[in-house]
Design a protein around this motif. Structure first.
Motif, PDB file in Angstrom:
ATOM      1  N   ARG A  61       0.824  -1.207   0.000  1.00  0.00           N
ATOM      2  CA  ARG A  61       0.000   0.000   0.000  1.00  0.00           C
ATOM      3  C   ARG A  61       0.862   1.262   0.000  1.00  0.00           C
ATOM      4  NH1 ARG A  61      -3.467  -3.276   3.372  1.00  0.00           N
ATOM      5  NH2 ARG A  61      -2.349  -2.597   5.252  1.00  0.00           N
ATOM      6  N   HIS A  62       1.988   1.211   0.727  1.00  0.00           N
ATOM      7  CA  HIS A  62       2.887   2.366   0.748  1.00  0.00           C
ATOM      8  C   HIS A  62       3.482   2.626  -0.642  1.00  0.00           C
ATOM      9  CE1 HIS A  62       5.713   5.297   2.245  1.00  0.00           C
ATOM     10  NE2 HIS A  62       6.739   4.575   1.748  1.00  0.00           N
ATOM     11  N   GLN A  63       3.861   1.563  -1.351  1.00  0.00           N
ATOM     12  CA  GLN A  63       4.405   1.719  -2.700  1.00  0.00           C
ATOM     13  C   GLN A  63       3.346   2.268  -3.671  1.00  0.00           C
ATOM     14  OE1 GLN A  63       6.361  -1.818  -4.111  1.00  0.00           O
ATOM     15  NE2 GLN A  63       7.370  -2.198  -2.148  1.00  0.00           N
ATOM     16  N   GLU A  64       2.115   1.800  -3.521  1.00  0.00           N
ATOM     17  CA  GLU A  64       1.058   2.292  -4.416  1.00  0.00           C
ATOM     18  C   GLU A  64       0.762   3.763  -4.165  1.00  0.00           C
ATOM     19  OE1 GLU A  64      -2.229  -0.232  -3.729  1.00  0.00           O
ATOM     20  OE2 GLU A  64      -1.498  -1.869  -5.019  1.00  0.00           O
ATOM     21  N   ARG A  65       0.805   4.222  -2.897  1.00  0.00           N
ATOM     22  CA  ARG A  65       0.533   5.620  -2.606  1.00  0.00           C
ATOM     23  C   ARG A  65       1.648   6.542  -3.094  1.00  0.00           C
ATOM     24  NH1 ARG A  65      -0.972   3.639   2.516  1.00  0.00           N
ATOM     25  NH2 ARG A  65       0.987   4.446   3.374  1.00  0.00           N
ATOM     26  N   THR A  66       2.920   6.105  -2.952  1.00  0.00           N
ATOM     27  CA  THR A  66       4.057   6.982  -3.272  1.00  0.00           C
ATOM     28  C   THR A  66       4.457   6.932  -4.739  1.00  0.00           C
ATOM     29  OG1 THR A  66       5.533   5.196  -2.553  1.00  0.00           O
ATOM     30  CG2 THR A  66       4.945   6.893  -0.924  1.00  0.00           C
ATOM     31  N   THR A  67       4.453   5.765  -5.341  1.00  0.00           N
ATOM     32  CA  THR A  67       4.934   5.599  -6.719  1.00  0.00           C
ATOM     33  C   THR A  67       3.830   5.257  -7.706  1.00  0.00           C
ATOM     34  OG1 THR A  67       5.441   3.260  -6.369  1.00  0.00           O
ATOM     35  CG2 THR A  67       7.181   4.886  -5.846  1.00  0.00           C
ATOM     36  N   GLY A  68       2.623   4.988  -7.208  1.00  0.00           N
ATOM     37  CA  GLY A  68       1.545   4.646  -8.119  1.00  0.00           C
ATOM     38  C   GLY A  68       1.534   3.201  -8.524  1.00  0.00           C
ATOM     39  N   GLY A  69       2.277   2.339  -7.898  1.00  0.00           N
ATOM     40  CA  GLY A  69       2.323   0.924  -8.226  1.00  0.00           C
ATOM     41  C   GLY A  69       3.467   0.248  -7.495  1.00  0.00           C
ATOM     42  N   LEU A  70       3.707  -1.042  -7.782  1.00  0.00           N
ATOM     43  CA  LEU A  70       4.801  -1.780  -7.155  1.00  0.00           C
ATOM     44  C   LEU A  70       6.123  -1.429  -7.826  1.00  0.00           C
ATOM     45  CD1 LEU A  70       3.105  -5.291  -6.779  1.00  0.00           C
ATOM     46  CD2 LEU A  70       3.312  -3.486  -5.076  1.00  0.00           C
ATOM     47  N   LEU A  71       7.197  -1.361  -6.991  1.00  0.00           N
ATOM     48  CA  LEU A  71       8.524  -1.017  -7.538  1.00  0.00           C
ATOM     49  C   LEU A  71       9.051  -2.103  -8.455  1.00  0.00           C
ATOM     50  CD1 LEU A  71      10.190   0.518  -4.362  1.00  0.00           C
ATOM     51  CD2 LEU A  71       9.228   1.726  -6.306  1.00  0.00           C
ATOM     52  N   CYS A  72       8.683  -3.370  -8.193  1.00  0.00           N
ATOM     53  CA  CYS A  72       9.175  -4.467  -9.036  1.00  0.00           C
ATOM     54  C   CYS A  72       8.589  -4.413 -10.437  1.00  0.00           C
ATOM     55  CB  CYS A  72       8.880  -5.811  -8.378  1.00  0.00           C
ATOM     56  SG  CYS A  72       7.131  -6.094  -8.084  1.00  0.00           S
ATOM     57  N   GLU A  73       7.464  -3.736 -10.606  1.00  0.00           N
ATOM     58  CA  GLU A  73       6.819  -3.632 -11.912  1.00  0.00           C
ATOM     59  C   GLU A  73       7.209  -2.354 -12.653  1.00  0.00           C
ATOM     60  OE1 GLU A  73       2.697  -3.880 -11.166  1.00  0.00           O
ATOM     61  OE2 GLU A  73       2.733  -5.969 -10.439  1.00  0.00           O
ATOM     62  N   LYS A  74       7.926  -1.449 -11.994  1.00  0.00           N
ATOM     63  CA  LYS A  74       8.323  -0.203 -12.624  1.00  0.00           C
ATOM     64  C   LYS A  74       9.515  -0.423 -13.554  1.00  0.00           C
ATOM     65  CE  LYS A  74       5.449   2.638 -10.534  1.00  0.00           C
ATOM     66  NZ  LYS A  74       4.496   3.490 -11.240  1.00  0.00           N
ATOM     67  N   ASP A  76      13.206   0.614 -15.367  1.00  0.00           N
ATOM     68  CA  ASP A  76      14.445   1.154 -14.775  1.00  0.00           C
ATOM     69  C   ASP A  76      14.552   2.663 -14.965  1.00  0.00           C
ATOM     70  OD1 ASP A  76      14.994  -1.413 -14.083  1.00  0.00           O
ATOM     71  OD2 ASP A  76      16.365  -1.795 -15.763  1.00  0.00           O
ATOM     72  N   ASP A  77      14.014   3.200 -16.050  1.00  0.00           N
ATOM     73  CA  ASP A  77      14.131   4.636 -16.301  1.00  0.00           C
ATOM     74  C   ASP A  77      13.407   5.464 -15.236  1.00  0.00           C
ATOM     75  OD1 ASP A  77      15.493   3.903 -18.518  1.00  0.00           O
ATOM     76  OD2 ASP A  77      13.773   4.083 -19.887  1.00  0.00           O
ATOM     77  N   SER A  78      12.317   4.889 -14.680  1.00  0.00           N
ATOM     78  CA  SER A  78      11.586   5.631 -13.662  1.00  0.00           C
ATOM     79  C   SER A  78      12.204   5.505 -12.276  1.00  0.00           C
ATOM     80  CB  SER A  78      10.124   5.143 -13.607  1.00  0.00           C
ATOM     81  OG  SER A  78      10.077   3.773 -13.264  1.00  0.00           O
ATOM     82  N   LEU A  79      13.104   4.543 -12.088  1.00  0.00           N
ATOM     83  CA  LEU A  79      13.723   4.343 -10.772  1.00  0.00           C
ATOM     84  C   LEU A  79      15.127   4.938 -10.672  1.00  0.00           C
ATOM     85  CD1 LEU A  79      12.620   0.648 -10.097  1.00  0.00           C
ATOM     86  CD2 LEU A  79      11.566   2.725  -9.236  1.00  0.00           C
TER      87      LEU A  79
END
Length: 459
Positions: A61-74, A76-79
């Motif tokens: 839930r914290h990842q969805e609120r801050t980044t709009g989704g899971l970090l594993c699905e993002k 590399d350019d956005s991270l």
């Protein structure tokens, strides 16, 4: 099982020594996992360790609120980003003048506004009710069927009727008053020096000088009768003999009709002589039930004769199977006979086409005659008074003089009737007012008579 039993037996011997001390026995027992019945729902959360699951869900839930989704699905350019050194500083702007604040401080939002801002990147839930449509499935099916018919070149029945409808020549409409919110309309200065056009519909409407449109129904007369009806020639002061006799005959028929109605009421209210009580009928009613008649003795129940009770309830004999089959066969034969008769009648009607055609023509002629008669009756009803109230219209008595009452000149003529009553009846007959009757005067208090002293002295 045998090994366990052997261990228990050895441990019960007095010379057996345990490996662990007695002090550790209590701790070992307390370290054992407590057995809980998890079949009951109340023990699920109480004796279940779900801390790791809660931490995982909280992290998601914290990842969805801050980044709009899971970090594993993002991607590399956005991270990650490429560090190329410190950014080049822009030219320093001129120092702000004294007495003026910098724009950065003025444009910086307050902390309370930052707290109230929406900082979650999770999209709001979709409102399902906003996208629902009544009978959506039915409308979708109708649209699909219409598309299929259009692809085949089939025109719907409703659209075909619209195409086949004849174009009606519309008459020119009257001048419609323009709306006051029309921006293209000319500006009208109410306090201007120029006199307004009195024919302008907007001016007439706003100044209250335009007349209200009269309903079409008010233009129709409630009756076709004239306001003043001319009396028959026999009602003149010096009429012709035949015209006077015809008027007398008409008055006679009116009186005869009234007499018949009165006689009918008298017959209905009259008492039948056969129903009146006489001395014989009165005596018979008084001794009713006191004297035994011989007929009553003869009507007594008969005794059993030959072992058979007279007047007993006898059961109807049941039908045999043979009788039932016979009845069914007769029923089938009757149905076949009726079907054959119908078939013969239908074949005979082929040779009766000429007579059938003549009967249809005769029926059409009778229908047209009835329609004409109905229209004539409707036209005749227009000249008759309608029922406007609870009372029925009663025609005024004919004002006619007998043969010996006729006068030779206007000077000797005696007036009859009342002009006011004649006009009042005319209004009722022409459906302008409802039929009325004179209000009955009823005195609330009784009249008290008293003799005065002066009158008493005279008498």
């Amino acid at each position: 099982m045998a090994a366990r039993r052997l261990k228990r037996v050895v441990a019960s011997q007095p010379g057996f020594m345990k490996l662990k001390s007695t002090s550790d026995d209590g701790n070992s027992i307390s370290d054992r996992r407590k057995r809980v019945n998890k079949n009951k729902k109340k023990n699920w959360n109480k004796h279940s360790d779900v801390q790791d699951v809660d931490e995982f869900l909280q992290d998601v839930r914290h990842q969805e609120r801050t980044t709009g989704g899971l970090l594993c699905e993002k991607p590399d350019d956005s991270l990650f980003f490429l560090d190329v050194g410190p950014p080049q500083k822009a030219e320093q702007k001129a120092a702000p003048l004294e007495g003026k604040r910098r724009k950065g401080r003025d444009s910086r939002p307050l902390r309370i506004d930052l707290i109230l801002q929406h900082d979650s990147l999770v999209p709001p839930p979709k409102d399902v009710l906003a996208f629902q449509q009544p009978n959506a499935k039915k409308l979708r099916r109708i649209a699909q069927k219409a598309e299929q018919l259009a692809a085949k070149g089939v025109v719907p029945r409703r659209q075909k009727q619209l195409l086949n409808r004849r174009s009606v020549e519309r008459t020119a409409k009257r001048a419609v008053t323009e709306a006051n919110n029309n921006p293209d309309r000319d500006y009208y200065d109410m306090w201007g020096q120029e006199a307004p056009n009195p024919a302008d519909p907007w001016y007439l409407q706003q100044t209250g000088k335009s007349r209200v449109k009269r309903p079409e129904k008010l233009n129709q007369k409630p009756s076709v009768l004239p306001a003043v009806e001319v009396i028959a020639p026999g009602g003149s002061y010096n009429p012709d003999f035949f015209s006077h006799q015809s008027l007398l005959q008409e008055a006679h028929e009116v009186e005869v009709k009234k007499k018949k109605e009165e006689d009918k009421i008298q017959r209905q209210l009259a008492v039948n002589r056969e129903d009146t009580a006489t001395e014989e009928t009165i005596l018979r009613e008084q001794v009713e039930g006191l004297v035994e008649e011989e007929n009553e003795e003869a009507a007594a129940p008969n005794e059993e004769e030959g072992g058979v009770t007279v007047g007993g309830i006898t059961r109807s004999d049941r039908k045999t199977e043979r009788q039932r089959k016979k009845e069914r066969a007769e029923k089938v034969k009757a149905q076949r006979r009726l079907a054959g008769k119908r078939h013969i009648d239908q074949r005979q009607q082929l040779f009766q086409l000429r007579s059938i055609k003549a009967s249809i023509k005769q029926q059409d002629q009778i229908t047209k005659t009835k329609q004409k008669q109905r229209k004539a009756n409707q036209e005749a009803e227009k000249a008759q008074p309608r029922r406007l109230g609870k009372l029925k219209f009663q025609a005024q008595d004919l004002e006619v003089k007998l043969s010996d009452e006729l006068a030779g000149s206007l000077r000797q003529l005696k007036p009859e009737g009342s002009v006011l009553k004649d006009r009042f009846k005319s209004l009722q007959k022409r459906n302008l007012i409802e039929p009325r009757e004179r209000a009955k005067f009823k005195r609330r208090l009784k009249v008290k008579y008293q003799e005065k002293r002066a009158f008493r002295e005279i008498t």
